[in-house]
Design a protein around this motif. Sequence first.
Motif, short mmCIF file in Angstrom:
data_model
loop_
_atom_site.label_atom_id
_atom_site.label_comp_id
_atom_site.label_asym_id
_atom_site.label_seq_id
_atom_site.Cartn_x
_atom_site.Cartn_y
_atom_site.Cartn_z
N ASP A 1 0.83 -1.21 0.00
CA ASP A 1 0.00 0.00 0.00
C ASP A 1 0.87 1.26 0.00
OD1 ASP A 1 -2.25 -1.65 0.20
OD2 ASP A 1 -2.05 -1.74 2.39
N GLY A 2 0.26 2.36 -0.37
CA GLY A 2 0.97 3.63 -0.33
C GLY A 2 1.21 4.19 -1.72
N ASP A 3 1.74 5.40 -1.77
CA ASP A 3 2.04 6.07 -3.03
C ASP A 3 3.42 5.63 -3.51
OD1 ASP A 3 2.30 7.69 -5.19
OD2 ASP A 3 2.33 9.58 -4.08
N HIS A 4 3.44 4.70 -4.48
CA HIS A 4 4.71 4.13 -4.93
C HIS A 4 5.55 5.15 -5.71
CE1 HIS A 4 3.74 0.06 -3.64
NE2 HIS A 4 2.50 0.27 -4.07
N ARG A 5 4.91 6.16 -6.23
CA ARG A 5 5.69 7.20 -6.91
C ARG A 5 6.57 7.97 -5.94
NH1 ARG A 5 0.89 10.33 -9.79
NH2 ARG A 5 0.09 9.93 -7.68
N ALA A 6 6.13 8.05 -4.69
CA ALA A 6 6.91 8.76 -3.68
C ALA A 6 8.22 8.04 -3.37
CB ALA A 6 6.09 8.91 -2.40
N TYR A 7 8.25 6.73 -3.63
CA TYR A 7 9.46 5.93 -3.37
C TYR A 7 10.27 5.69 -4.64
CZ TYR A 7 12.31 2.38 -1.01
OH TYR A 7 13.36 1.66 -0.46
N GLY A 8 9.87 6.29 -5.73
CA GLY A 8 10.63 6.18 -6.97
C GLY A 8 10.55 4.83 -7.65
N GLY A 9 9.61 4.00 -7.22
CA GLY A 9 9.50 2.67 -7.82
C GLY A 9 10.59 1.70 -7.38
N PHE A 10 11.32 2.04 -6.33
CA PHE A 10 12.43 1.18 -5.89
C PHE A 10 11.95 -0.16 -5.34
CE2 PHE A 10 14.45 5.45 -5.35
CZ PHE A 10 15.40 5.29 -6.35
N GLU A 11 10.70 -0.22 -4.86
CA GLU A 11 10.22 -1.47 -4.29
C GLU A 11 10.20 -2.58 -5.34
OE1 GLU A 11 6.84 0.53 -6.14
OE2 GLU A 11 8.36 1.19 -4.71
N THR A 12 9.96 -2.23 -6.62
CA THR A 12 9.98 -3.23 -7.68
C THR A 12 11.37 -3.82 -7.86
OG1 THR A 12 8.20 -2.06 -8.84
CG2 THR A 12 9.50 -3.63 -10.13
N TRP B 1 19.32 8.27 -5.54
CA TRP B 1 17.94 8.53 -5.92
C TRP B 1 17.82 8.70 -7.44
CZ3 TRP B 1 14.19 7.60 -2.57
CH2 TRP B 1 12.88 7.96 -2.91
N VAL B 2 18.26 7.69 -8.17
CA VAL B 2 18.19 7.70 -9.64
C VAL B 2 16.80 7.22 -10.05
CG1 VAL B 2 19.16 6.80 -11.77
CG2 VAL B 2 20.65 7.23 -9.81
N THR B 3 15.96 8.15 -10.48
CA THR B 3 14.59 7.81 -10.89
C THR B 3 14.33 8.13 -12.36
OG1 THR B 3 13.82 9.98 -10.15
CG2 THR B 3 13.69 8.15 -8.56
N SER C 1 14.40 7.63 -16.17
CA SER C 1 14.46 6.40 -16.97
C SER C 1 15.74 6.30 -17.78
CB SER C 1 13.25 6.33 -17.91
OG SER C 1 12.04 6.30 -17.20
N TYR C 2 16.18 7.40 -18.38
CA TYR C 2 17.39 7.38 -19.20
C TYR C 2 18.63 7.09 -18.34
CZ TYR C 2 14.44 9.46 -22.80
OH TYR C 2 13.45 9.69 -23.72
N GLN C 3 18.67 7.67 -17.16
CA GLN C 3 19.79 7.42 -16.26
C GLN C 3 19.80 5.96 -15.80
OE1 GLN C 3 19.11 10.37 -13.21
NE2 GLN C 3 20.34 11.93 -14.27
N ARG C 4 18.62 5.43 -15.54
CA ARG C 4 18.54 4.02 -15.13
C ARG C 4 19.00 3.10 -16.25
NH1 ARG C 4 12.79 3.69 -11.72
NH2 ARG C 4 13.74 4.17 -9.69
N VAL C 5 18.60 3.40 -17.48
CA VAL C 5 19.03 2.59 -18.61
C VAL C 5 20.54 2.64 -18.79
CG1 VAL C 5 18.94 2.38 -21.14
CG2 VAL C 5 16.83 2.73 -19.84
N ASP D 1 12.78 1.61 5.13
CA ASP D 1 13.11 2.63 4.13
C ASP D 1 11.94 2.87 3.19
OD1 ASP D 1 15.09 4.37 2.82
OD2 ASP D 1 14.92 2.94 1.16
N ALA D 2 11.28 1.81 2.76
CA ALA D 2 10.12 1.95 1.87
C ALA D 2 8.96 2.63 2.58
CB ALA D 2 9.70 0.58 1.35
N GLN D 3 8.68 2.21 3.80
CA GLN D 3 7.55 2.78 4.53
C GLN D 3 7.79 4.24 4.92
OE1 GLN D 3 6.77 0.07 7.78
NE2 GLN D 3 5.51 -1.26 6.48
N HIS D 4 9.05 4.65 4.97
CA HIS D 4 9.36 6.05 5.25
C HIS D 4 8.77 6.96 4.19
CE1 HIS D 4 11.66 9.49 6.71
NE2 HIS D 4 12.06 9.71 5.47
N PHE D 5 8.67 6.42 2.94
CA PHE D 5 8.12 7.20 1.84
C PHE D 5 6.68 6.81 1.52
CE2 PHE D 5 12.70 7.24 1.33
CZ PHE D 5 12.95 8.57 1.05
N LEU D 6 6.38 5.51 1.61
CA LEU D 6 5.04 5.03 1.26
C LEU D 6 4.03 5.33 2.36
CD1 LEU D 6 5.96 1.53 -0.24
CD2 LEU D 6 5.51 3.64 -1.47
#
Length: 333
Positions: free
Chosen positions: A145-156, A208-210, A212-216, A322-327
């Motif tokens: 649960d929570g706003d996953h955009r706030a965590y940058g999608g790192f949970e995936t 905090w690399v979010t 897409s181009y930097q991740r690629v 760490d995830a719940q700190h943002f989610l």
Amino acid sequence: YDKMKGSVLLILLSSFCIVLAQEKLTKTESASFQECYDLKKKECFSKCETEGSSLWDRTVDGLLGYREIRKKAYTNCQSNCITDAHVDCTERNLAQGGSKVYKLFGKWPIKRVWIFEEFASFVFCLSSMLLYCHLLNRYSMAVADGDHRAYGGFETYHKLYYWFWIFTFFFATIFHTKDTFLTERFDYFSGFLTIAYTSFVAIQRIFWVTNSYQRVALAAGHVMYCVYHVWYMTCVSFDYGYNMKVIITVGIFDGILWLWWCWRYRPSYAWRNVLAQVMMWALSIFEIADFPPLFGYVDPHALWHLSIMLVGICWTSFLIYDAQHFLKPEKSS
């Protein structure tokens, strides 16, 4: 002065005689062990030829690409002969008053249990695999649960991190069941790829690399080196030392980055990260240590597999906080 001089000479002469006697005893002990080993191996090899191969032996020889550590064409039955002769002659040597445990092909004498070459490592690797399945489920429920955009999608990425470790422990379990040409490579390469992926995720989260181009771009750099590493180990030299140096270097690099992150941002849950890093490097002594197996079964590598489960539990605790700190900021506070 003359009496003191005579005493010193007497002590030196006695020490020299003791060293010579010990050296002679060691050579005799070594020769006796080698004679025992050669005899038992020869008898067992003859038994393999006369009685034929079992279904398990044929499976290992045919499907798993079995090769002995020196790359000689030993069958699975003959490999078991080598292991059993090594263990039997070691026990015979110690029972007769010997003091040394001899290595063969760089390996300590570890007792087999049925089809399992290194039973303790097998049990601990299987336990780690099951534990990480549980930790993956625990983490998935915590970040559902929570706003996953706030965590940058790192949970995936963190969920995939657990799958990497699960498959690594799976291949390690197979390798410790039977050391073959293929199982060895699956074990080494899966471990390296997991460490590389761990580094990829760590760099993303720390900086905090979010984008897409930097991740690629970051992923491309890791993939390119992984391809080079596997190519070098496969086509140039299957160098255990080189593989370990790379893994240790990446591990140290990630550890330093995480400790810097903890010092720089100092969240209330940072101590969990620090504890995991300290545990990882303290327990790595088992990977460096080299001593005969305890009770004939538990070698230092098996102890490392056992202890690494504690690191996984502690690290999962950090990832959840760490995830719940943002989610779920209201819950983490």
